[in-house]
Design a protein around this motif. Structure first.
Motif, PDB file in Angstrom:
ATOM      1  N   MET A  10     106.496  55.981  42.706  1.00 33.74           N
ATOM      2  CA  MET A  10     107.720  56.266  41.954  1.00 33.74           C
ATOM      3  C   MET A  10     108.177  54.999  41.216  1.00 33.74           C
ATOM      4  O   MET A  10     108.440  53.977  41.835  1.00 33.74           O
ATOM      5  CB  MET A  10     108.829  56.749  42.899  1.00 33.74           C
ATOM      6  N   ASP A  11     108.271  55.079  39.866  1.00 39.80           N
ATOM      7  CA  ASP A  11     108.695  53.896  39.122  1.00 39.80           C
ATOM      8  C   ASP A  11     110.212  53.753  39.165  1.00 39.80           C
ATOM      9  O   ASP A  11     110.931  54.589  39.727  1.00 39.80           O
ATOM     10  CB  ASP A  11     108.193  53.960  37.690  1.00 39.80           C
ATOM     11  N   LYS A  12     110.673  52.657  38.522  1.00 42.76           N
ATOM     12  CA  LYS A  12     112.095  52.329  38.578  1.00 42.76           C
ATOM     13  C   LYS A  12     112.960  53.426  37.962  1.00 42.76           C
ATOM     14  O   LYS A  12     114.024  53.782  38.496  1.00 42.76           O
ATOM     15  CB  LYS A  12     112.333  51.000  37.868  1.00 42.76           C
ATOM     16  N   LYS A  13     112.509  53.971  36.850  1.00 43.64           N
ATOM     17  CA  LYS A  13     113.273  55.020  36.183  1.00 43.64           C
ATOM     18  C   LYS A  13     113.408  56.255  37.065  1.00 43.64           C
ATOM     19  O   LYS A  13     114.487  56.855  37.174  1.00 43.64           O
ATOM     20  CB  LYS A  13     112.604  55.382  34.865  1.00 43.64           C
ATOM     21  N   GLN A  14     112.312  56.642  37.688  1.00 45.63           N
ATOM     22  CA  GLN A  14     112.331  57.812  38.569  1.00 45.63           C
ATOM     23  C   GLN A  14     113.237  57.590  39.775  1.00 45.63           C
ATOM     24  O   GLN A  14     113.911  58.511  40.248  1.00 45.63           O
ATOM     25  CB  GLN A  14     110.915  58.142  39.023  1.00 45.63           C
ATOM     26  N   LYS A  15     113.260  56.350  40.276  1.00 54.32           N
ATOM     27  CA  LYS A  15     114.137  56.023  41.402  1.00 54.32           C
ATOM     28  C   LYS A  15     115.600  56.223  41.030  1.00 54.32           C
ATOM     29  O   LYS A  15     116.386  56.773  41.794  1.00 54.32           O
ATOM     30  CB  LYS A  15     113.890  54.593  41.865  1.00 54.32           C
ATOM     31  N   TYR A  16     115.962  55.760  39.825  1.00 52.42           N
ATOM     32  CA  TYR A  16     117.341  55.922  39.366  1.00 52.42           C
ATOM     33  C   TYR A  16     117.680  57.398  39.173  1.00 52.42           C
ATOM     34  O   TYR A  16     118.779  57.857  39.515  1.00 52.42           O
ATOM     35  CB  TYR A  16     117.570  55.152  38.065  1.00 52.42           C
ATOM     36  N   ILE A  17     116.740  58.143  38.616  1.00 50.18           N
ATOM     37  CA  ILE A  17     116.960  59.582  38.425  1.00 50.18           C
ATOM     38  C   ILE A  17     117.174  60.270  39.772  1.00 50.18           C
ATOM     39  O   ILE A  17     118.079  61.099  39.933  1.00 50.18           O
ATOM     40  CB  ILE A  17     115.775  60.218  37.666  1.00 50.18           C
ATOM     41  N   HIS A  18     116.306  59.930  40.738  1.00 57.01           N
ATOM     42  CA  HIS A  18     116.423  60.511  42.079  1.00 57.01           C
ATOM     43  C   HIS A  18     117.754  60.134  42.716  1.00 57.01           C
ATOM     44  O   HIS A  18     118.434  60.979  43.339  1.00 57.01           O
ATOM     45  CB  HIS A  18     115.270  60.033  42.958  1.00 57.01           C
TER      46      HIS A  18
END
Length: 436
Positions: free
Chosen positions: A1-9
């Motif tokens: 999971m990249d940084k963007k996906q982490k923020y979305i999650h």
């Protein structure tokens, strides 16, 4: 999971918590308003109709029948019993058992019966259990995982407490602090905070319910002598709380053994005892919630042994199978003991009454932070330094006792207590009994 996906999650999870916390708060706030309004009405009916106390034993039979026939569910080879009351809610937070969706309606009906016929009880127990059952129903509908289930049950607790006492900040913390000693699950902060504030505003702003007002008229000066007196009285309030908890649990244990867990027989006999004690007392000051004397204790002297009478009435009422809450009875006990002590301690009456009310609650619930915040919300922030000390002292000196045996001891309150972590209050007490 990249940084963007982490923020979305992360933001997706926060949005879910806010949404579901709001939903739980709205539903629990509405049901808590029904609880508060109905309890006030039934309390007034009882006070104006003295003979209703004689129907308390029959009311006990009805409550026992309800819990025996509709309050038990077997799942995964485990009994989930609504008669465990707040202990079942705590075990739901711990993931040991499942909170029953039917628990809320059952405890409301049982509380109404207890109140109108004169059992000594409070209201927060019903609000918390309704909160837990609503949270369980919401969680089931949205099919959340086990971790989220625990969090939403905590938010249900917060909504119920915040709405019941008009203390939303306290409610948020109480939901996180109730289940275990020495540990708070801060992951639940967002849904607990949202649910508590939503429940509070639904009750007060939308429905316009007015909570009781307790006013500290005079504060003592800040000095070493005053703090010494606060510490001394906090120890007494903690002992009062421990005495109540131990007596209430002992009565429950003995009555269950004698009547072989037949709740109808237990409550019938308990009701008879309360009727006899009421006749001996010559008044119904210690039946019901006792809000009138609680408010009176802030303004003038009350009978010096009122705290003892309330302790006995409440321990028998709840120990024999009637239902409700224990916070208001604890408020009553602590407040009236403080009222009785004010001449000896040379402290302002309303201040010592308030101190007893909060310190007894802190010791009984093992929630010192929530107790301190409750004092700040109830008394407009007055005497913060005194209440902070009193809450900590009463919490520590009460040892590993409390209202709810299912509370888990994450770590001992102090090194002076030789108690292993990971045990429940019930397990610690049983261990002590076997060693004696």
């Amino acid at each position: 999971m990249d940084k963007k996906q982490k923020y979305i999650h992360f933001f997706s999870l926060i949005a879910q918590w806010v949404l579901l916390g709001s939903l739980i708060g709205v539903v629990v706030g509405a049901f808590t308003t029904i609880l508060l309004t109905t309890n006030d009405f039934l309390g007034e009916v009882r006070e104006g109709t003295g003979w209703l106390i004689f129907l308390l034993p029959l009311g006990g039979i009805v409550i026992g029948y309800i819990y025996m026939n509709f309050g038990k569910v077997f799942m995964n080879h485990t009994l989930h019993d609504a008669a465990e009351l707040n202990n079942l809610i705590i075990e739901g937070v711990q993931g040991k058992k499942k909170v029953l969706s039917r628990m809320g309606p059952i405890v409301y009906l049982g509380t109404f019966i207890t109140v109108i016929f004169g059992g000594s009880t409070g209201r927060e127990g019903a609000a918390i259990q309704m909160g837990g059952s609503v949270a369980q129903a919401v969680n089931k509908f949205f099919k959340k995982n086990k971790t989220d289930t625990k969090i939403f049950v905590m938010s249900g607790i917060s909504a119920g407490f915040g709405a019941a006492f008009g203390a939303p900040i306290t409610g948020a913390v109480f939901g996180m602090e109730m289940a275990a000693l020495g540990k708070m699950k801060f992951e639940a902060l967002v849904p607990c905070l949202v649910a508590s504030f939503t429940g509070h505003y639904v009750t007060t702003s939308f429905f316009g319910f007015q909570h009781e007002s307790f006013i500290i008229q005079t504060l003592p000066e800040v000095s070493m002598v005053t703090f010494a007196k606060v510490i001394a009285t906090a120890v007494l309030f903690s002992l009062l709380s421990v005495s109540y908890c131990q007596l209430r649990h002992k009565i429950q244990t003995v009555s269950e053994k004698v009547f072989k867990k037949n709740h109808m027989k237990r409550a019938f006999v308990g009701g008879l005892i309360i009727v006899m004690l009421t006749l001996i007392a010559g008044s119904q000051d210690y039946n019901g919630r006792g809000l009138e004397m609680l408010e009176q204790s802030f303004e003038e002297e009350v009978p010096p042994f009122a705290f003892l009478a309330k302790l006995i009435f409440t321990a028998i009422t709840l120990g024999t199978g009637f239902v409700g809450g224990e916070a208001i009875p604890l408020f009553f006990m602590g407040a009236t003991l403080g009222n009785a002590l004010h001449d000896f301690m040379n402290l302002p009456l309303s201040f010592l009454t308030a101190l007893g009310m909060i310190a007894a609650f802190s010791a009984g619930t093992n929630t010192p932070l929530a107790a301190f915040l409750l004092a700040m919300e109830l008394f407009d922030g007055k005497g913060a330094e005194f209440f902070f000390v009193a809450c900590l002292v009463s919490f520590i000196f009460s040892g590993h006792h409390g209202l709810w045996p299912a509370q888990e001891i994450y770590q001992p309150k102090s090194r002076i207590y030789k108690v292993p972590g990971g045990k429940t209050i019930k397990q610690v007490e049983e261990s002590k009994s076997s060693q004696e």
